[in-house]
Motif scaffolding. Structure first.
Motif, PDB file in Angstrom:
ATOM      1  N   LYS A 151      -8.147  39.726  -2.280  1.00 15.12           N
ATOM      2  CA  LYS A 151      -7.043  38.780  -2.481  1.00 15.12           C
ATOM      3  C   LYS A 151      -7.514  37.475  -3.089  1.00 15.12           C
ATOM      4  CE  LYS A 151      -4.483  40.753   1.380  1.00 15.12           C
ATOM      5  NZ  LYS A 151      -4.147  40.604   2.786  1.00 15.12           N
ATOM      6  N   ALA A 152      -8.437  37.568  -4.039  1.00 15.22           N
ATOM      7  CA  ALA A 152      -8.938  36.363  -4.699  1.00 15.22           C
ATOM      8  C   ALA A 152      -7.784  35.642  -5.383  1.00 15.22           C
ATOM      9  CB  ALA A 152     -10.015  36.732  -5.715  1.00 15.22           C
ATOM     10  N   HIS A 153      -6.850  36.418  -5.917  1.00  9.85           N
ATOM     11  CA  HIS A 153      -5.615  35.870  -6.469  1.00  9.85           C
ATOM     12  C   HIS A 153      -4.457  36.696  -5.933  1.00  9.85           C
ATOM     13  CE1 HIS A 153      -7.040  32.942  -9.523  1.00  9.85           C
ATOM     14  NE2 HIS A 153      -8.134  33.678  -9.496  1.00  9.85           N
ATOM     15  N   ARG A 154      -3.231  36.154  -6.022  1.00  8.53           N
ATOM     16  CA  ARG A 154      -2.048  36.906  -5.612  1.00  8.53           C
ATOM     17  C   ARG A 154      -1.578  37.767  -6.784  1.00  8.53           C
ATOM     18  NH1 ARG A 154       1.419  33.104  -5.624  1.00  8.53           N
ATOM     19  NH2 ARG A 154      -0.103  31.537  -6.195  1.00  8.53           N
ATOM     20  N   GLY A 155      -2.481  38.508  -7.357  1.00 10.98           N
ATOM     21  CA  GLY A 155      -2.186  39.345  -8.517  1.00 10.98           C
ATOM     22  C   GLY A 155      -3.506  39.684  -9.203  1.00 10.98           C
ATOM     23  N   ASP A 156      -3.406  40.416 -10.328  1.00  7.27           N
ATOM     24  CA  ASP A 156      -4.611  40.816 -11.065  1.00  7.27           C
ATOM     25  C   ASP A 156      -5.524  39.615 -11.333  1.00  7.27           C
ATOM     26  OD1 ASP A 156      -3.136  43.119 -11.224  1.00  7.27           O
ATOM     27  OD2 ASP A 156      -2.928  43.105 -13.403  1.00  7.27           O
ATOM     28  N   VAL A 157      -6.831  39.833 -11.231  1.00  7.59           N
ATOM     29  CA  VAL A 157      -7.792  38.812 -11.659  1.00  7.59           C
ATOM     30  C   VAL A 157      -8.117  39.101 -13.125  1.00  7.59           C
ATOM     31  CG1 VAL A 157     -10.030  37.730 -11.242  1.00  7.59           C
ATOM     32  CG2 VAL A 157      -8.724  38.668  -9.312  1.00  7.59           C
ATOM     33  N   ASN A 158      -7.719  38.207 -14.005  1.00  7.59           N
ATOM     34  CA  ASN A 158      -7.846  38.460 -15.440  1.00  7.59           C
ATOM     35  C   ASN A 158      -9.148  37.972 -16.034  1.00  7.59           C
ATOM     36  OD1 ASN A 158      -5.278  39.631 -15.731  1.00  7.59           O
ATOM     37  ND2 ASN A 158      -4.344  37.606 -15.701  1.00  7.59           N
ATOM     38  N   SER A 159      -9.747  36.976 -15.398  1.00  9.46           N
ATOM     39  CA  SER A 159     -10.938  36.390 -16.000  1.00  9.46           C
ATOM     40  C   SER A 159     -11.869  35.817 -14.931  1.00  9.46           C
ATOM     41  CB  SER A 159     -10.502  35.282 -16.976  1.00  9.46           C
ATOM     42  OG  SER A 159     -11.608  34.771 -17.664  1.00  9.46           O
ATOM     43  N   ILE A 207     -23.828  39.790 -11.707  1.00  8.70           N
ATOM     44  CA  ILE A 207     -22.694  40.182 -12.538  1.00  8.70           C
ATOM     45  C   ILE A 207     -21.425  40.025 -11.695  1.00  8.70           C
ATOM     46  CG2 ILE A 207     -21.585  42.068 -13.806  1.00  8.70           C
ATOM     47  CD1 ILE A 207     -24.331  43.317 -14.210  1.00  8.70           C
ATOM     48  N   ALA A 208     -20.449  39.267 -12.216  1.00  5.10           N
ATOM     49  CA  ALA A 208     -19.165  39.125 -11.513  1.00  5.10           C
ATOM     50  C   ALA A 208     -18.115  39.947 -12.246  1.00  5.10           C
ATOM     51  CB  ALA A 208     -18.755  37.665 -11.474  1.00  5.10           C
ATOM     52  N   THR A 209     -17.195  40.559 -11.474  1.00  4.64           N
ATOM     53  CA  THR A 209     -16.078  41.274 -12.096  1.00  4.64           C
ATOM     54  C   THR A 209     -14.756  40.775 -11.519  1.00  4.64           C
ATOM     55  OG1 THR A 209     -16.052  43.065 -10.453  1.00  4.64           O
ATOM     56  CG2 THR A 209     -17.396  43.413 -12.425  1.00  4.64           C
ATOM     57  N   GLY A 210     -13.728  40.785 -12.373  1.00  3.72           N
ATOM     58  CA  GLY A 210     -12.368  40.464 -11.933  1.00  3.72           C
ATOM     59  C   GLY A 210     -11.509  41.684 -12.171  1.00  3.72           C
ATOM     60  N   SER A 211     -10.728  42.088 -11.155  1.00  3.63           N
ATOM     61  CA  SER A 211     -10.051  43.380 -11.241  1.00  3.63           C
ATOM     62  C   SER A 211      -8.558  43.296 -10.940  1.00  3.63           C
ATOM     63  CB  SER A 211     -10.732  44.352 -10.270  1.00  3.63           C
ATOM     64  OG  SER A 211      -9.950  45.507 -10.073  1.00  3.63           O
ATOM     65  N   GLY A 212      -7.858  44.332 -11.389  1.00  2.00           N
ATOM     66  CA  GLY A 212      -6.440  44.490 -11.110  1.00  2.00           C
ATOM     67  C   GLY A 212      -6.156  44.787  -9.645  1.00  2.00           C
ATOM     68  N   HIS A 240     -14.113  49.769  -7.508  1.00  6.29           N
ATOM     69  CA  HIS A 240     -12.923  49.038  -7.947  1.00  6.29           C
ATOM     70  C   HIS A 240     -11.717  49.966  -7.825  1.00  6.29           C
ATOM     71  CE1 HIS A 240     -16.247  46.879  -9.973  1.00  6.29           C
ATOM     72  NE2 HIS A 240     -15.468  45.809  -9.925  1.00  6.29           N
ATOM     73  N   LYS A 241     -10.599  49.443  -7.292  1.00  8.58           N
ATOM     74  CA  LYS A 241      -9.439  50.305  -7.031  1.00  8.58           C
ATOM     75  C   LYS A 241      -8.444  50.325  -8.181  1.00  8.58           C
ATOM     76  CE  LYS A 241     -11.220  50.398  -2.899  1.00  8.58           C
ATOM     77  NZ  LYS A 241     -12.348  51.341  -2.729  1.00  8.58           N
ATOM     78  N   ARG A 242      -8.566  49.371  -9.107  1.00  9.78           N
ATOM     79  CA  ARG A 242      -7.636  49.242 -10.235  1.00  9.78           C
ATOM     80  C   ARG A 242      -8.479  48.891 -11.469  1.00  9.78           C
ATOM     81  NH1 ARG A 242      -2.608  50.952  -9.724  1.00  9.78           N
ATOM     82  NH2 ARG A 242      -1.692  49.259 -10.924  1.00  9.78           N
ATOM     83  N   PRO A 243      -7.846  48.810 -12.646  1.00  2.75           N
ATOM     84  CA  PRO A 243      -8.618  48.444 -13.850  1.00  2.75           C
ATOM     85  C   PRO A 243      -9.428  47.160 -13.654  1.00  2.75           C
ATOM     86  CG  PRO A 243      -6.369  49.019 -14.446  1.00  2.75           C
ATOM     87  CD  PRO A 243      -6.426  49.050 -12.952  1.00  2.75           C
ATOM     88  N   ILE A 244     -10.559  47.082 -14.349  1.00  2.60           N
ATOM     89  CA  ILE A 244     -11.375  45.855 -14.314  1.00  2.60           C
ATOM     90  C   ILE A 244     -11.120  45.112 -15.623  1.00  2.60           C
ATOM     91  CG2 ILE A 244     -13.654  44.901 -13.798  1.00  2.60           C
ATOM     92  CD1 ILE A 244     -14.546  47.741 -13.035  1.00  2.60           C
ATOM     93  N   TYR A 245     -10.725  43.853 -15.508  1.00  7.62           N
ATOM     94  CA  TYR A 245     -10.323  43.094 -16.693  1.00  7.62           C
ATOM     95  C   TYR A 245     -11.395  42.155 -17.215  1.00  7.62           C
ATOM     96  CZ  TYR A 245      -5.626  44.819 -15.791  1.00  7.62           C
ATOM     97  OH  TYR A 245      -4.538  45.639 -15.604  1.00  7.62           O
ATOM     98  N   SER A 246     -12.358  41.788 -16.365  1.00  8.93           N
ATOM     99  CA  SER A 246     -13.282  40.750 -16.802  1.00  8.93           C
ATOM    100  C   SER A 246     -14.668  40.947 -16.196  1.00  8.93           C
ATOM    101  CB  SER A 246     -12.717  39.383 -16.394  1.00  8.93           C
ATOM    102  OG  SER A 246     -13.571  38.354 -16.803  1.00  8.93           O
ATOM    103  N   VAL A 247     -15.684  40.609 -16.980  1.00 15.85           N
ATOM    104  CA  VAL A 247     -17.060  40.675 -16.474  1.00 15.85           C
ATOM    105  C   VAL A 247     -17.826  39.469 -17.003  1.00 15.85           C
ATOM    106  CG1 VAL A 247     -17.862  42.151 -18.405  1.00 15.85           C
ATOM    107  CG2 VAL A 247     -19.118  42.158 -16.246  1.00 15.85           C
TER     108      VAL A 247
END
Lengths: 261, 156
Positions: free
Chosen positions: A224-232, A196-201, A182-189
């Motif tokens: 690029k799952a989202h145009r910004g951090d993946v929060n959840s 296990i799925a993760t969403g990351s900054g 992961h290149k940035r913080p991970i916000y969600s698991v």
């Protein structure tokens, strides 16, 4: 922020320091309860598996446990002090009344009740920055945690064999991601079955699959799952391979996992 | 006041052209922010410097990261969080980064007693959002963002 279903009720955490209980009445969603003991933003809420208890956590460092009574009434039955900083997430064990909390103080704490007293029965230290999100596996023997240190860690509850009767189980780290995954913080698991799925900054959603006991491999990365951090990120509880995600771009997306052929 | 006699640098203005590199555009955006304790800008006090604004080479499919490192005037400066918050707020409220970059705001390593803590706080988006919703803090940040021009009397 966080929210959770129980039957026809939804609990929602608010930036306004309250948690709200919403319920369907005559086909309309209405606020039926307001939990307003927290002093600052509520970060997460979670119903216990039976629906009898609700946990809330906040930047005020405190975790509250609420008992639901008749007519959507909620009474605070425990105040869990221990975290030294903001509490970012609370999740219940899937089968027992054991609560896990994640904090800006880099630690995870587990809480349970003994003779009407709630106490911290384990403290998990391994992350080197804010722990943002937690998810138990289906048995509750293992816990996944993600952090601003860009790591996903899997913890396992050690067996009670050889331990004095009544002692609390220890939790130890059994697996963690490669530091550069992961290149940035991970916000969600979120953990369902072997995935296990993760969403990351870094705007990616990643999926890790268990290949042998306590060993995981990254099997999918959606850039690029989202145009910004993946929060959840959240798996569908029954339909295998369906995943919902929410991002800083304000979008909610539903993903379907396609197996390689 | 943590630092009653800060060193003040004479600044000269460069002309910013439309095709200036992003680092310079960001520097231009930040140079006139006022220090919370002094009637001087972050540029005059050398809190921000051009060479401390950098942009990482993006990895495949990833956004580039803009990193702004600032130097508090003294290592015990109690205003360092507020300065960082002003820097972040100014960049976030402008559209210089668009959706193409990620932003890190950091206290320059080794320049502040609690630099790591402040950096952690400045990069926790929930903490930042909460701080900027707080009316007192918002007022202090807005004061910094107003700059210093209104404090200075132009000689006739």
């Amino acid at each position: 922020m966080g929210s959770l279903w129980f039957q026809w009720s939804i609990a929602a955490a608010g930036f306004d320091a309250t948690a709200s209980i919403l319920s369907f009445k005559n086909d309309e969603l209405a606020i039926v309860g307001l939990l307003d003991l927290h002093e600052s933003e509520v970060k997460s809420v979670s119903y216990s598996p039976s629906g009898a208890l609700l946990a809330t956590c906040s930047r005020d460092k405190v975790v509250y446990i609420w008992e639901s009574g008749m007519d959507d009434d909620f009474e605070c039955i425990a105040v869990l002090n221990g975290h030294k900083q903001d509490v970012k997430d609370v999740v219940w064990h899937p089968t027992s009344e054991l609560l896990a909390s994640a904090s800006y103080d880099d630690s995870i704490r587990l809480w349970k009740e003994d003779y009407d007293e709630w106490y911290c029965c384990a403290k998990l230290s391994g992350h080197t920055s804010t722990v943002w999100s937690l998810s138990f596996d289906e048995t509750g023997d293992r816990l996944a945690s993600v952090s601003a240190d860009r790591q996903l860690i899997v913890w396992r509850q050690s067996s009670k064999e050889g331990k004095p009767l009544g002692s609390d189980p220890q939790w130890r780290e059994v697996w963690k991601t490669d530091e550069t995954e992961h290149k940035r913080p991970i916000y969600s698991v979120d953990w369902v079955g072997s995935r296990i799925a993760t969403g990351s900054g870094d705007d990616c959603i990643r999926i890790f699959t268990e290949t042998s006991n306590d060993t995981f491999e990254i099997t999918s990365c959606q850039p690029k799952a989202h145009r910004g951090d993946v929060n959840s990120v959240a798996w569908h509880p029954q339909k295998e391979g369906l995943l919902a995600s929410a991002g800083d771009d304000g979008d909610i997306k539903i993903w379907k996992l396609e197996e390689d052929v | 006041m943590d630092n009653p006699n800060p060193e003040i640098r004479q600044v000269k203005r460069d002309v910013l052209r439309a095709d200036s590199p992003l680092e310079e555009t960001i520097y231009e955006l930040l140079r006139d922010i006022r220090d919370p304790e002094h009637p001087n800008t972050l540029e005059e006090l050398s809190v921000i410097e051009k060479e401390n604004i950098s942009i990482s080479e993006p990895e495949e499919f990833m956004k580039a990261v803009v990193s702004v490192r600032f130097v508090p005037t003294v290592p015990h400066c109690s205003m360092a969080s507020l300065i960082g918050l002003s820097i972040r707020s100014k960049i976030q409220d402008s559209d210089v980064l668009g959706e193409d970059y990620k932003l890190d705001v950091e206290v320059m390593e080794g320049t502040h007693d609690t630099g790591d803590e402040i950096t952690k706080q400045l990069n926790d988006k929930e903490r930042v959002a909460a701080a900027l919703e707080n009316q007192i803090l918002r007022g202090l940040v807005d004061d910094c963002l107003r700059g210093v021009a209104h404090l200075r009397v132009v000689p006739q």
